[in-house]
Scaffold this active site. Structure first.
Site, PDB file in Angstrom:
ATOM      1  CB  CYS A  76      -4.919  -1.591   4.065  1.00  0.00           C
ATOM      2  SG  CYS A  76      -4.831   0.219   4.082  1.00  0.00           S
ATOM      3  CG  HIS A 136      -0.548  -1.421   6.384  1.00  0.00           C
ATOM      4  ND1 HIS A 136       0.458  -0.915   5.612  1.00  0.00           N
ATOM      5  CD2 HIS A 136      -1.683  -0.926   5.879  1.00  0.00           C
ATOM      6  CE1 HIS A 136      -0.036  -0.142   4.686  1.00  0.00           C
ATOM      7  NE2 HIS A 136      -1.357  -0.127   4.810  1.00  0.00           N
ATOM      8  CB  SER A 161      -0.031   3.660   4.194  1.00  0.00           C
ATOM      9  OG  SER A 161      -1.270   4.199   3.795  1.00  0.00           O
ATOM     10  CB  CYS A 170      -0.876  -0.051   1.261  1.00  0.00           C
ATOM     11  SG  CYS A 170      -1.802   1.444   1.633  1.00  0.00           S
TER      12      CYS A 170
HETATM   13  N1  LIG Z   1      -6.786   7.195   5.512  1.00  0.00           N
HETATM   14  C1  LIG Z   1      -6.424   5.932   5.577  1.00  0.00           C
HETATM   15  O1  LIG Z   1      -6.807   5.224   6.503  1.00  0.00           O
HETATM   16  C2  LIG Z   1      -5.561   5.345   4.513  1.00  0.00           C
HETATM   17  C3  LIG Z   1      -5.476   3.952   4.358  1.00  0.00           C
HETATM   18  C4  LIG Z   1      -4.742   3.446   3.280  1.00  0.00           C
HETATM   19  C5  LIG Z   1      -4.084   4.307   2.420  1.00  0.00           C
HETATM   20  N2  LIG Z   1      -4.166   5.649   2.635  1.00  0.00           N
HETATM   21  C6  LIG Z   1      -3.519   6.606   1.731  1.00  0.00           C
HETATM   22  O2  LIG Z   1      -4.302   6.708   0.558  1.00  0.00           O
HETATM   23  C7  LIG Z   1      -3.480   7.197  -0.503  1.00  0.00           C
HETATM   24  C8  LIG Z   1      -3.647   6.311  -1.722  1.00  0.00           C
HETATM   25  O3  LIG Z   1      -3.085   5.037  -1.477  1.00  0.00           O
HETATM   26  P1  LIG Z   1      -2.880   4.001  -2.689  1.00  0.00           P
HETATM   27  O4  LIG Z   1      -2.179   2.820  -2.114  1.00  0.00           O
HETATM   28  O5  LIG Z   1      -4.136   3.822  -3.427  1.00  0.00           O
HETATM   29  O6  LIG Z   1      -1.848   4.840  -3.588  1.00  0.00           O
HETATM   30  P2  LIG Z   1      -1.365   4.611  -5.104  1.00  0.00           P
HETATM   31  O7  LIG Z   1       0.006   5.163  -5.198  1.00  0.00           O
HETATM   32  O8  LIG Z   1      -1.578   3.189  -5.483  1.00  0.00           O
HETATM   33  O9  LIG Z   1      -2.390   5.477  -5.978  1.00  0.00           O
HETATM   34  C9  LIG Z   1      -2.318   6.862  -6.141  1.00  0.00           C
HETATM   35  C10 LIG Z   1      -2.961   7.227  -7.475  1.00  0.00           C
HETATM   36  O10 LIG Z   1      -3.029   8.644  -7.572  1.00  0.00           O
HETATM   37  C11 LIG Z   1      -2.659   9.048  -8.887  1.00  0.00           C
HETATM   38  N3  LIG Z   1      -2.182  10.435  -8.805  1.00  0.00           N
HETATM   39  C12 LIG Z   1      -1.002  10.878  -8.309  1.00  0.00           C
HETATM   40  N4  LIG Z   1      -0.947  12.228  -8.363  1.00  0.00           N
HETATM   41  C13 LIG Z   1      -2.121  12.648  -8.909  1.00  0.00           C
HETATM   42  C14 LIG Z   1      -2.667  13.929  -9.230  1.00  0.00           C
HETATM   43  N5  LIG Z   1      -1.999  15.075  -8.975  1.00  0.00           N
HETATM   44  N6  LIG Z   1      -3.912  13.979  -9.774  1.00  0.00           N
HETATM   45  C15 LIG Z   1      -4.607  12.836 -10.031  1.00  0.00           C
HETATM   46  N7  LIG Z   1      -4.129  11.605  -9.761  1.00  0.00           N
HETATM   47  C16 LIG Z   1      -2.897  11.504  -9.216  1.00  0.00           C
HETATM   48  C17 LIG Z   1      -1.643   8.019  -9.309  1.00  0.00           C
HETATM   49  O11 LIG Z   1      -1.540   7.943 -10.726  1.00  0.00           O
HETATM   50  C18 LIG Z   1      -2.204   6.732  -8.700  1.00  0.00           C
HETATM   51  O12 LIG Z   1      -3.101   6.083  -9.590  1.00  0.00           O
HETATM   52  C19 LIG Z   1      -2.064   7.243   0.074  1.00  0.00           C
HETATM   53  O13 LIG Z   1      -1.777   8.533   0.570  1.00  0.00           O
HETATM   54  C20 LIG Z   1      -2.148   6.263   1.221  1.00  0.00           C
HETATM   55  O14 LIG Z   1      -1.167   6.477   2.196  1.00  0.00           O
HETATM   56  C21 LIG Z   1      -4.887   6.171   3.651  1.00  0.00           C
HETATM   57 ZN   LIG Z   2      -2.717   0.765   3.664  1.00  0.00          ZN
END
Ligand SMILES: NC(=O)c1ccc[n+]([C@@H]2O[C@H](COP(=O)([O-])OP(=O)(O)OC[C@H]3O[C@@H](n4cnc5c(N)ncnc54)[C@H](O)[C@@H]3O)[C@@H](O)[C@H]2O)c1
Ligand SMILES: [Zn+2]
Ligand SMILES: [Zn+2]
Length: 360
Positions: A162, A59, A40, A38
């Site tokens: 997650c 995680h 994160s 992930c």
């Molecule tokens: N709040 C929570 O409990 C929680 C839980 C899990 C993950 N997260 C967070 O969620 C976020 C996403 O996680 P993920 O694993 O899906 O990430 P990821 O890297 O797989 O996906 C991110 C996506 O965003 C796109 N992107 C990047 N910059 C962009 C922009 N300026 N405009 C449009 N699209 C853009 C990328 O192309 C990609 O498809 C991370 O910050 C992660 O840490 C939060």
């Molecule tokens: Zn996660």
């Protein structure tokens, strides 16, 4: 056992031989079968979020119970489980008011002075978010796992640990999206695709997926997106306003950037809600234009989809087995533990949905 250890921020994880303790009271030893990578994990690897080092990251996982300690009645050896970092105590204010994902009770970890759950030849290794899934075994509190049905494939079950719980939960629990709503999701990684899927399950009439990578937008269609916006080509706020005649009811940010969090707030219409899922780096401030609050626009965060994971996760498994949750399409690659640093590099390109580490 083999485990991927972070010893220094911004350095590759090292595959090392690490020892886990025996399960003590209320603890469960889980043999890890699959673990998703992930974004994160990357936020902690690169120091955007600090963590005590050395630590075994990971995680988002599923596995099989190997052994249980005293007073564990919920599972027995052989049971299949999904892990969740939202370990809950069950008796604090958050737990008792139904907000178990906000629980921060220290008793879910071992007390200082007790032998650590993870160690390497006498050196204590920190456990990551109650779990440390990038390892062949996880020694966890019994309140960090959900038991699932036997016919669920564990590589796809891991995603529920997650990304799915976070994305779907943000839609159905945190934001409580009503059927007929118009929804926008910024960022189509594992979490954003799950939010798109969750919006479709919740009955959103329009689900606008926003990303910069064309292949991710196409993938979002499979998960239920009705409209696609390439943020590298057009202003996503203007595009959403035009598509909806003034803005969506709900916008979800699933990246973790100041700019996209601000876009999420700007693209909701009067009375709408922007829900920020992405982990915005520590120290970063998010700005909104004050007068927009007069339109009763709301900005809120979502942690792990405001889950009640022991209830939610078995339901998500049912959704998958009924064809409503699209977990097959979420797996971009099945890799080995030694490939974890390559998976981190791929995360930075935005090209992958999820890489899943298989331990068998
Ligand atoms: N709040 C929570 O409990 C929680 C839980 C899990 C993950 N997260 C967070 O969620 C976020 C996403 O996680 P993920 O694993 O899906 O990430 P990821 O890297 O797989 O996906 C991110 C996506 O965003 C796109 N992107 C990047 N910059 C962009 C922009 N300026 N405009 C449009 N699209 C853009 C990328 O192309 C990609 O498809 C991370 O910050 C992660 O840490 C939060
Ligand atoms: Zn996660
Ligand atoms: Zn609690």
């Amino acid at each position: 056992m083999k485990a991927a250890v972070l010893r220094e921020v911004n350095k590759p994880l090292e595959i090392e031989d690490v020892q886990h303790g025996d399960p003590g009271p209320r603890e469960v030893l889980v043999r890890t079968v699959a673990a998703g990578v992930c974004h994160s994990d990357l936020h902690f690897q690169n120091g955007a979020y600090p963590y005590a080092l050395p630590v075994v990251l990971g995680h988002e996982s599923a596995g099989v119970v190997e052994a249980v300690g005293d007073m564990v009645h919920y599972v027995k050896p052989g049971d299949r489980v999904i892990t969740c970092l939202s370990a809950f105590c069950g008796h604090c204010e958050h737990c008792l008011t139904g907000h178990m994902s906000l629980c921060q009770a220290p008793e879910l970890q071992r007390a200082p002075g007790e032998p650590p759950r993870l160690a390497k030849n006498g050196e204590a290794i920190n456990q990551f978010l109650n779990l440390s899934s990038f390892a062949e075994y996880m020694l966890v509190h019994e309140h960090a796992i959900a038991k699932i049905r036997e016919d669920m494939p564990l590589d796809r079950a891991a995603l529920i640990g997650c990304g799915v719980t976070t994305g779907v939960g943000a839609v159905i629990h945190t934001a409580k999206v009503e059927p007929g709503s118009m929804v926008a999701v910024i960022g189509c990684g594992g979490v954003g695709l799950a939010a798109v899927n969750g919006a479709a399950i919740a009955g959103a009439v329009r689900v606008i997926a926003i990303d910069q990578v064309p292949s991710k937008l196409e993938l979002a269609r499979t998960f239920g997106a009705t409209d696609l916006v390439n943020a590298a080509e057009v202003d996503p706020v203007q595009a959403v306003r035009e598509l909806t005649g003034g803005g969506v009811h709900h916008a979800f940010e699933a990246i973790g950037l100041k700019v996209t969090a601000q876009q999420a707030f700007k693209m909701v219409g009067r009375g709408g809600t922007a829900t920020i899922i992405g982990m915005i780096p520590v120290g970063t401030m998010v700005e909104i234009h004050g007068p927009e609050l007069l339109a009763e626009k709301k900005l809120q965060g979502s942690n792990m989809g405001s889950n009640r994971f022991r209830v939610d996760m078995p339901r998500f498994v049912d959704f998958y087995l009924q064809g409503k949750l699209h977990l097959d399409e979420m797996i971009s690659g099945r890799i080995g533990l030694a490939d974890v640093n390559d998976a981190f590099a791929q995360l930075q390109t935005g090209e992958v949905a999820r890489n899943v580490i298989l331990f068998e």
